[in-house]
Design an enzyme around this catalytic site. Structure first.
Site, mmCIF file in Angstrom:
data_model
loop_
_atom_site.group_PDB
_atom_site.id
_atom_site.type_symbol
_atom_site.label_atom_id
_atom_site.label_comp_id
_atom_site.label_asym_id
_atom_site.label_seq_id
_atom_site.Cartn_x
_atom_site.Cartn_y
_atom_site.Cartn_z
ATOM 1 N N SER A 45 16.684 -2.335 12.181
ATOM 2 C CA SER A 45 17.646 -2.178 13.272
ATOM 3 C C SER A 45 17.095 -2.567 14.638
ATOM 4 O O SER A 45 17.841 -2.576 15.615
ATOM 5 C CB SER A 45 18.140 -0.726 13.329
ATOM 6 O OG SER A 45 18.698 -0.333 12.097
ATOM 7 N N ALA A 46 15.785 -2.842 14.725
ATOM 8 C CA ALA A 46 15.151 -3.262 15.986
ATOM 9 C C ALA A 46 15.309 -2.200 17.076
ATOM 10 O O ALA A 46 15.434 -2.522 18.259
ATOM 11 C CB ALA A 46 15.717 -4.601 16.445
ATOM 12 N N HIS A 49 13.551 4.406 18.566
ATOM 13 C CA HIS A 49 14.257 5.687 18.584
ATOM 14 C C HIS A 49 13.626 6.650 19.588
ATOM 15 O O HIS A 49 12.412 6.640 19.807
ATOM 16 C CB HIS A 49 14.237 6.322 17.195
ATOM 17 C CG HIS A 49 15.012 5.553 16.171
ATOM 18 N ND1 HIS A 49 16.386 5.607 16.087
ATOM 19 C CD2 HIS A 49 14.606 4.715 15.180
ATOM 20 C CE1 HIS A 49 16.801 4.835 15.096
ATOM 21 N NE2 HIS A 49 15.739 4.278 14.532
ATOM 22 N N LYS A 255 20.690 7.456 9.423
ATOM 23 C CA LYS A 255 21.338 7.655 10.714
ATOM 24 C C LYS A 255 22.726 7.028 10.780
ATOM 25 O O LYS A 255 23.300 6.877 11.859
ATOM 26 C CB LYS A 255 20.441 7.095 11.824
ATOM 27 C CG LYS A 255 19.064 7.763 11.869
ATOM 28 C CD LYS A 255 18.171 7.102 12.896
ATOM 29 C CE LYS A 255 16.806 7.779 12.920
ATOM 30 N NZ LYS A 255 16.061 7.574 11.673
ATOM 31 N N CYS A 447 18.929 -27.914 13.584
ATOM 32 C CA CYS A 447 17.526 -28.048 13.997
ATOM 33 C C CYS A 447 16.520 -28.062 12.853
ATOM 34 O O CYS A 447 15.362 -28.434 13.066
ATOM 35 C CB CYS A 447 17.162 -26.957 14.996
ATOM 36 S SG CYS A 447 17.285 -25.268 14.353
#
Length: 483
Positions: A45-46, A49, A255, A447
């Site tokens: 989730s990057a 927390h 979560k 690319c």
């Protein structure tokens, strides 16, 4: 012969390597994939927390709060994209406000600063797109967002600069105690050659496979379940739909589905939470992806799911004890576990690195270096420069005037930097994670061939050896014309 061998080059192994590189010791990192940040660390989730939802007194709680507090200094030292955008845990009409108040009390016990419950009127001023059913929310101002690729690579590059050796594409097949400490048998996935490493101390940071390594040397068995989380990444046009990270009240599986901006300006929705037996099952499913929009709408309305540009899945290492397993094995002296590192593992990584390095340093009576290099510079982005500075850069280095990835406006110069820096990219995904070339709307449709030409020239390597992501990911398999 090494003083310390770290198994696993995800964010945990790399953070440990960086902390250990502060000491006078011979250290190596052994990684089964072709690059660092190729497992759980690349698909999460990057989120950094705040630390309010872990059970007080657990390692998850202690290390989350400590890791969060370390991020500002680390981001500056290692040039990591990081923003404290704050997080909100929302409560709807159908949910019990007391559960939110319990979360507030947990957070206070864990030492999370400045937590408070925000009522709907103020909430809607903060986040106009919250669901009509949201009544209140827990605000954690210290919550943040980060780039997990850059964070992991920054740890690894800095460790490498400070003398740590990295062995990539190297799969551990067995570990056994020896007179010197431990003998680690490995198999190189590319050359097919076997090699043995000797180490006085072994650190197990192998993610979903950490239980298998522990169980090779210890009678105190671990059992890790791979918990799959699927995500949808939305275009940058959707990136301002929310400004905070929006959580739902947590359940026993995690979560819930979050909606959050990313440090690069996209919008991220996810994850699902499904336990799987296959520890390589990183495929997405139609059912999982379909569920994300429905579940996200409980907290945020009108999420523009039609602007999804890609989806992905990652596996979290859930240990049966429901907490991080960190420390020296009771019956295997010198074998240190950093196992069961699921959420909030990314947030806790700096603190886990600090803790585990401290354990190893004490076991080996290591002394600190006087010449440790604490800083690392990330890849230069011309877009961060003034027009005058950019023109000067292009005059001196014309490759920074050649756009390779149109979606993300990534230049040839940035790709060359990604290849030539410490632990440089050797695959399309390696370039992508370092520069974002291929992460835009067209998802590398334009690319990829040009990036492959740069890899072929700069590494140098044969076009036939270039892969998407390591062994088994070859792109060019033959020719269709004689030259």
């Amino acid at each position: 012969m090494y003083d310390v061998a770290i198994i696993g080059a995800g964010v945990i192994g790399s953070a440990i390597a960086r902390e250990l590189s502060k000491y006078q010791a011979k250290i190596c990192v052994i990684e089964r994939e072709e690059d660092v940040c190729n497992g759980t660390s690349k698909a999460n989730s990057a989120i950094i927390h705040a630390g309010f939802d872990a059970t007080p007194g657990t390692l998850k709680a202690k290390l989350n709060v400590r890791g969060n507090a370390m991020m500002d200094v680390l981001a500056k030292e290692l040039d990591i994209p990081f923003t404290r955008n704050g997080s909100l845990v929302v409560c709807t009409k159908e949910q019990n406000r007391k559960d939110l108040e319990s979360l507030l009390e947990k957070g206070k016990k864990n030492g999370v600063p400045n937590l408070r419950i925000v009522e709907r009127e103020e909430l809607i001023r903060m986040e106009p797109n919250l669901s009509d059913d949201v009544t209140c929310a827990l605000l954690a101002p210290t919550g943040g967002i980060v780039c997990p690729f850059h964070m992991t690579m920054a740890f690894a590059e800095n460790a490498y600069t400070n003398g740590v050796s990295f062995y990539l594409n190297t799969n551990v097949t067995s570990i056994a105690q020896s007179d010197e400490g431990y003998r680690i048998e490995t198999f190189h996935r590319d050359t097919k050659e076997s090699e043995a490493f000797l180490a006085k101390v072994v650190i197990n940071a192998a993610g979903v496979y950490a239980d298998e390594l522990n169980n090779m040397v210890s009678e105190h068995k671990l059992h890790i379940t791979a918990r799959k989380g699927e995500y949808c990444l939305l275009d940058k046009d959707a990136g301002t739909h929310v400004s905070h990270t929006i959580f739902q009240l947590p359940s026993k599986m995690g979560k819930g589905v979050l909606v959050t901006p990313t440090v690069h300006g996209n919008l991220l929705v996810g994850p699902t939470a499904v336990d799987v037996e296959n520890k390589e099952a990183i495929n997405t499913t139609q059912a999982g992806l379909d569920s994300l929009g429905r579940t996200a709408s409980l907290s945020v309305k009108n999420v523009p799911m039609r602007q999804v540009i890609t989806s992905f899945a990652g596996l979290r290492a859930h240990e049966d004890g429901n907490d991080f397993v960190i420390g020296e094995s009771k019956d295997a002296k010198g074998f240190i576990n950093a196992a069961g590192i699921e959420s909030p593992g990314l947030s806790s990584a700096p603190a886990i690195g600090e803790m585990v390095a401290g354990i190893a340093a004490e076991l080996l009576s290591l002394t600190e270096k006087s010449d440790f290099i604490a800083t690392r510079k990330g890849i230069l982005r011309p877009e961060t420069l003034s027009m005058e500075e950019r023109n000067k850069l292009i005059t001196e280095h014309p490759e920074y005037g050649n756009i390779i990835c149109r979606c993300e406006m990534i230049t040839e110069g940035e790709i060359m930097d990604a290849i030539h820096r410490p632990l440089g990219a050797r695959s399309l995904d390696g370039v992508k994670r370092r520069t974002r070339a291929g992460m835009g709307r067209c998802q590398a449709g334009f690319c990829s061939p040009r990036t492959m030409e740069i890899l072929e020239r700069e590494v140098p390597m044969s076009m036939f050896d270039i892969t998407k992501n390591g062994v088994g990911g070859t792109i060019v398999v033959g020719t269709n014309k004689e030259i």
